[in-house]
Design a protein around this motif. Structure first.
Motif, PDB file in Angstrom:
ATOM      1  N   ASP A  99       0.718  -1.256   0.039  1.00 27.21           N
ATOM      2  CA  ASP A  99       0.109   0.015   0.110  1.00 27.21           C
ATOM      3  C   ASP A  99       0.910   1.253  -0.030  1.00 27.21           C
ATOM      4  N   ALA A 100       1.972   1.046   0.668  1.00 27.94           N
ATOM      5  CA  ALA A 100       2.856   2.311   0.918  1.00 27.94           C
ATOM      6  C   ALA A 100       3.523   2.539  -0.434  1.00 27.94           C
ATOM      7  N   PHE A 101       3.973   1.565  -1.150  1.00 27.86           N
ATOM      8  CA  PHE A 101       4.605   1.830  -2.459  1.00 27.86           C
ATOM      9  C   PHE A 101       3.402   2.283  -3.557  1.00 27.86           C
ATOM     10  N   GLY A 102       2.133   1.725  -3.381  1.00 32.71           N
ATOM     11  CA  GLY A 102       1.258   1.918  -4.336  1.00 32.71           C
ATOM     12  C   GLY A 102       0.592   3.431  -4.303  1.00 32.71           C
ATOM     13  N   LYS A 103       0.925   3.883  -2.800  1.00 38.76           N
ATOM     14  CA  LYS A 103       0.491   5.597  -2.638  1.00 38.76           C
ATOM     15  C   LYS A 103       1.659   6.323  -3.136  1.00 38.76           C
TER      16      LYS A 103
END
Length: 182
Positions: A6-10
């Motif tokens: 999720d962090a990389f997606g954001k």
């Protein structure tokens, strides 16, 4: 993995939005720059075209009088040459017609002289019956009958007088045609 994903997606979403905004800014910047340059070149070339048209009209007005004078001069020269050639043509036609008239008159005078000479050569007429026309036999009978009356000499003289008067009348006619008078 969910938290890291999720962090990389954001992060990627934020980077994507950031690069999207940056490239959108660059696109609009270049679009405005090129539109600015297009307007400048359009106005510049429009101004240049206006100056070229003005110079063309100025040169046209400047030299139009000279061109009109030159065209008028050459039209006069052409008309003079055309008139001279037409005059030469008519002189040639006149010379041909004059030659034809002189040739016909010469033929007429020659035939008149030949006829007059034959008339003088044939003062002694001996009618014969085999010439192929009815006049010869009639003239033969006429001369034989006039011989009895001893008037055949008068007939010869009258024949000569008729030919002589015809020759003189023809010569008068020809001389009146040549001189152009009565």
């Amino acid at each position: 993995m969910g938290l890291i994903g999720d962090a990389f997606g954001k992060l990627f979403k934020t980077l994507g939005n950031m690069f999207g905004g940056f490239f959108s800014f660059l696109g609009s910047l270049f679009s405005k720059i090129f539109t600015f340059f297009a307007d400048i070149f359009q106005k510049l070339f429009s101004l240049l075209w206006t100056v070229i048209k003005w110079l063309g009209n100025f040169i046209k007005k400047l030299f139009q009088g000279l061109i009109d004078i030159l065209i008028g001069f050459f039209q006069v020269i052409y008309a003079v040459i055309d008139g001279l050639l037409y005059l030469l043509y008519k002189i040639g036609v006149l010379a041909v017609k004059l030659f034809q008239v002189i040739f016909e008159v010469a033929k007429l005078i020659w035939s008149l002289a030949v006829g007059f000479a034959r008339t003088l050569a044939s003062l002694h007429y001996s009618p014969m019956g085999g010439s192929g026309n009815g006049y010869s036999s009639m003239l033969g009978r006429l001369f034989s009958n006039l011989g009895v009356l001893q008037i055949d000499v008068v007939a010869y003289i009258l024949l000569f007088v008729i030919w002589f008067i015809t020759a003189i009348a023809a010569m008068k006619l020809l001389s009146s045609i040549r001189v152009g008078g009565d």
